[in-house]
Design a protein around this motif. Structure first.
Motif, PDB file in Angstrom:
ATOM      1  N   ALA A 228       0.879  -1.168   0.000  1.00 41.02           N
ATOM      2  CA  ALA A 228       0.000   0.000   0.000  1.00 41.02           C
ATOM      3  C   ALA A 228       0.919   1.222   0.000  1.00 41.02           C
ATOM      4  N   ILE A 229       0.393   2.346  -0.437  1.00 42.60           N
ATOM      5  CA  ILE A 229       1.237   3.547  -0.456  1.00 42.60           C
ATOM      6  C   ILE A 229       0.645   4.597   0.467  1.00 42.60           C
ATOM      7  N   ILE A 230       1.497   5.139   1.301  1.00 47.40           N
ATOM      8  CA  ILE A 230       1.077   6.202   2.202  1.00 47.40           C
ATOM      9  C   ILE A 230       1.777   7.485   1.776  1.00 47.40           C
ATOM     10  N   ARG A 231       0.979   8.492   1.491  1.00 44.58           N
ATOM     11  CA  ARG A 231       1.555   9.777   1.074  1.00 44.58           C
ATOM     12  C   ARG A 231       1.525  10.746   2.256  1.00 44.58           C
ATOM     13  N   LEU A 232       2.690  11.276   2.575  1.00 43.64           N
ATOM     14  CA  LEU A 232       2.784  12.205   3.709  1.00 43.64           C
ATOM     15  C   LEU A 232       3.153  13.598   3.227  1.00 43.64           C
ATOM     16  N   TYR A 248      11.661   2.993   6.724  1.00 42.02           N
ATOM     17  CA  TYR A 248      10.597   2.723   5.741  1.00 42.02           C
ATOM     18  C   TYR A 248      11.135   2.591   4.322  1.00 42.02           C
ATOM     19  N   VAL A 249      10.282   2.033   3.456  1.00 44.43           N
ATOM     20  CA  VAL A 249      10.625   1.960   2.028  1.00 44.43           C
ATOM     21  C   VAL A 249      10.137   3.272   1.407  1.00 44.43           C
ATOM     22  N   VAL A 250      11.065   4.137   1.027  1.00 39.69           N
ATOM     23  CA  VAL A 250      10.677   5.433   0.458  1.00 39.69           C
ATOM     24  C   VAL A 250      10.541   5.263  -1.062  1.00 39.69           C
ATOM     25  N   LEU A 251       9.318   5.450  -1.553  1.00 37.89           N
ATOM     26  CA  LEU A 251       9.076   5.285  -2.986  1.00 37.89           C
ATOM     27  C   LEU A 251       9.277   6.595  -3.723  1.00 37.89           C
ATOM     28  N   LEU A 252       8.977   7.678  -3.031  1.00 40.48           N
ATOM     29  CA  LEU A 252       9.109   8.995  -3.672  1.00 40.48           C
ATOM     30  C   LEU A 252       9.425  10.026  -2.603  1.00 40.48           C
ATOM     31  N   SER A 253      10.324  10.943  -2.947  1.00 39.86           N
ATOM     32  CA  SER A 253      10.661  11.999  -2.007  1.00 39.86           C
ATOM     33  C   SER A 253      10.803  13.280  -2.823  1.00 39.86           C
ATOM     34  N   ASP A 254       9.874  14.200  -2.600  1.00 38.39           N
ATOM     35  CA  ASP A 254       9.826  15.379  -3.455  1.00 38.39           C
ATOM     36  C   ASP A 254       9.439  16.580  -2.599  1.00 38.39           C
ATOM     37  N   GLY A 255      10.428  17.418  -2.251  1.00 35.32           N
ATOM     38  CA  GLY A 255      10.139  18.569  -1.381  1.00 35.32           C
ATOM     39  C   GLY A 255       9.603  18.092  -0.045  1.00 35.32           C
ATOM     40  N   ASN A 256       8.418  18.611   0.302  1.00 37.49           N
ATOM     41  CA  ASN A 256       7.827  18.226   1.593  1.00 37.49           C
ATOM     42  C   ASN A 256       7.011  16.937   1.506  1.00 37.49           C
ATOM     43  N   VAL A 258       6.418  12.891   0.748  1.00 36.12           N
ATOM     44  CA  VAL A 258       7.092  11.594   0.748  1.00 36.12           C
ATOM     45  C   VAL A 258       6.041  10.510   0.518  1.00 36.12           C
ATOM     46  N   GLU A 259       6.390   9.500  -0.283  1.00 35.78           N
ATOM     47  CA  GLU A 259       5.491   8.348  -0.405  1.00 35.78           C
ATOM     48  C   GLU A 259       6.218   7.112   0.111  1.00 35.78           C
ATOM     49  N   LEU A 260       5.537   6.400   1.012  1.00 34.98           N
ATOM     50  CA  LEU A 260       6.148   5.220   1.627  1.00 34.98           C
ATOM     51  C   LEU A 260       5.395   3.970   1.195  1.00 34.98           C
ATOM     52  N   GLY A 261       6.137   2.925   0.914  1.00 37.58           N
ATOM     53  CA  GLY A 261       5.515   1.636   0.596  1.00 37.58           C
ATOM     54  C   GLY A 261       5.382   0.845   1.885  1.00 37.58           C
ATOM     55  N   VAL A 262       4.166   0.427   2.209  1.00 39.62           N
ATOM     56  CA  VAL A 262       3.956  -0.334   3.448  1.00 39.62           C
ATOM     57  C   VAL A 262       3.147  -1.586   3.124  1.00 39.62           C
ATOM     58  N   PRO A 263       3.256  -2.628   3.972  1.00 42.74           N
ATOM     59  CA  PRO A 263       2.446  -3.822   3.687  1.00 42.74           C
ATOM     60  C   PRO A 263       0.961  -3.476   3.697  1.00 42.74           C
ATOM     61  N   LYS A 264       0.194  -4.123   2.802  1.00 45.94           N
ATOM     62  CA  LYS A 264      -1.250  -3.846   2.727  1.00 45.94           C
ATOM     63  C   LYS A 264      -1.924  -4.176   4.054  1.00 45.94           C
ATOM     64  N   ASN A 265      -2.883  -3.373   4.445  1.00 46.07           N
ATOM     65  CA  ASN A 265      -3.714  -3.597   5.648  1.00 46.07           C
ATOM     66  C   ASN A 265      -2.901  -3.783   6.933  1.00 46.07           C
ATOM     67  N   ASP A 266      -1.740  -3.182   7.001  1.00 41.51           N
ATOM     68  CA  ASP A 266      -0.922  -3.338   8.203  1.00 41.51           C
ATOM     69  C   ASP A 266      -1.134  -2.127   9.121  1.00 41.51           C
ATOM     70  N   ILE A 267      -2.045  -2.294  10.062  1.00 41.20           N
ATOM     71  CA  ILE A 267      -2.436  -1.164  10.903  1.00 41.20           C
ATOM     72  C   ILE A 267      -1.286  -0.720  11.812  1.00 41.20           C
ATOM     73  N   ASN A 268      -0.455  -1.668  12.239  1.00 42.25           N
ATOM     74  CA  ASN A 268       0.667  -1.313  13.133  1.00 42.25           C
ATOM     75  C   ASN A 268       1.614  -0.324  12.475  1.00 42.25           C
TER      76      ASN A 268
END
Ligand SMILES: Nc1ncnc2c1ncn2[C@@H]1O[C@H](COP(=O)(O)OP(=O)(O)OP(=O)(O)O)[C@@H](O)[C@H]1O
Length: 305
Positions: A228-232, A248-256, A258-268
């Motif tokens: 899953a991708i989390i955009r911050l 974390y697995v950083v998929l994209l980092s652009d200015g402020n 960041v997109e992180l790749g995380v396991p699907k449905n992983d609430i922790n």
């Protein structure tokens, strides 16, 4: 499902040294809108030429409607090339008429089909004008009319929306959907991922002469997005958070952003991200898996690179 096109282990090279198509296997079913995606130089246009019998593969099997290419299968396949194939000294009507004659149409049927094709792409009113006066979008639409005049069972469209304004683009996409609803199978080659996601039922991704995946659009997205991708949106530039990002697995980092790749449905992991960034996190968004991620994962390239 009936198979409209079946290509098996197609091997093709222009100069007999470096293969451009490498043991490529691809199949398209009846009434699909099959989107063929691939980065520049992947071999999409070459594959199209081989499918149409314009170039002969060194090995492999190619069948349309369960038959090897022949005069009858040729008439059932339409092709709208990437480069405009128009005659600029003829009117729009005469252009379509010319292509209709090439496909062997005559008399009343020819006239009826020319009218159908021009009406279909919304150019009937402009039929007497010469295409040199047309906008880019109108030229593209006329190109499509020439490709569908003989009412083919399958149409291959190579990048039909390149260089057109958004209005013409939508019109072309709507026309393709309508054509498909009328029973035509569509093979749609495009650089625009969002177009493929919008109109295609099936997709094939190719790179370096090989087909990396194919299937129903939703199935392909499900199968190839294990993250899953989390955009911050962060308070400061992402470089200021190097320490937190290490985990974390950083998929994209652009200015402020960041997109992180995380396991699907992983609430922790999600709550861990909230804790790591705390007040520094301006927003937090879950990005729905899409074709772009599949494409990137399989090719390690962005489509427009
Ligand atoms: N006529 C030709 N002679 C020799 N090599 C060619 C020829 N046409 C294409 N190629 C090479 O074959 C490879 C595949 O090209 P092709 O045009 O099929 O890719 P493509 O996926 O359609 O690219 P694009 O998206 O840029 O149109 C490229 O390396 C290209 O340089």
């Amino acid at each position: 499902m009936q198979t409209v096109f079946a290509g098996e282990n197609i091997q093709f090279s222009y100069n007999k040294k470096k293969p451009v198509l490498k043991q490529l296997t691809l199949s398209v079913g009846d009434r699909q809108i099959y989107g063929l995606l691939g980065p520049n130089g992947a071999g999409k246009s070459t594959l199209t030429r081989v499918m149409l019998g314009l170039d002969k593969p060194q090995s492999g099997k190619i069948q349309w409607f369960n038959e090897y290419l022949n005069a009858s299968t040729n008439k059932r396949v339409g092709y709208v090339p990437q480069d405009l194939a128009l005659i600029y000294d003829l009117s729009a009507y005469e252009n379509v008429l010319f292509f209709g004659k090439l496909y062997g149409l005559k008399g009343e049927r020819l006239k009826k089909q020319v009218r159908f094709a021009l009406e279909f792409v919304g150019l009937w009113e402009e039929r007497k004008q010469k295409p040199k006066k047309f906008s880019g979008g109108m030229k593209r639409r006329l190109n499509i009319a020439c490709g569908i005049v003989h009412n083919p069972d399958v149409i291959i469209l190579d990048e039909p929306t390149v260089g057109v304004d958004p209005q013409s683009r939508n019109r072309i996409l709507d026309a393709i959907i309508e054509l498909n609803q009328l029973g035509t199978t569509v093979i749609y080659i495009s650089h625009y991922m969002e177009e493929v996601e919008k109109i295609c039922s099936h997709v094939g991704i190719m790179d370096d002469g090989q087909l990396l995946c194919q299937g129903k659009l939703d199935d392909v997205i499900q199968e190839y997005t294990d993250q899953a991708i989390i955009r911050l949106e962060l308070q400061q530039k992402s470089t200021a958070y190097a320490k937190q990002l290490e985990d974390y697995v950083v998929l994209l980092s652009d200015g402020n952003r960041v997109e992180l790749g995380v396991p699907k449905n992983d609430i922790n992991t999600l709550s861990q991200i909230r804790e790591s960034f705390g007040e520094d996190m301006k927003s937090f968004q879950y990005v729905t898996p899409n074709l772009e991620q599949v494409f990137f994962r399989l090719t390690r390239k962005n489509l427009r690179d």
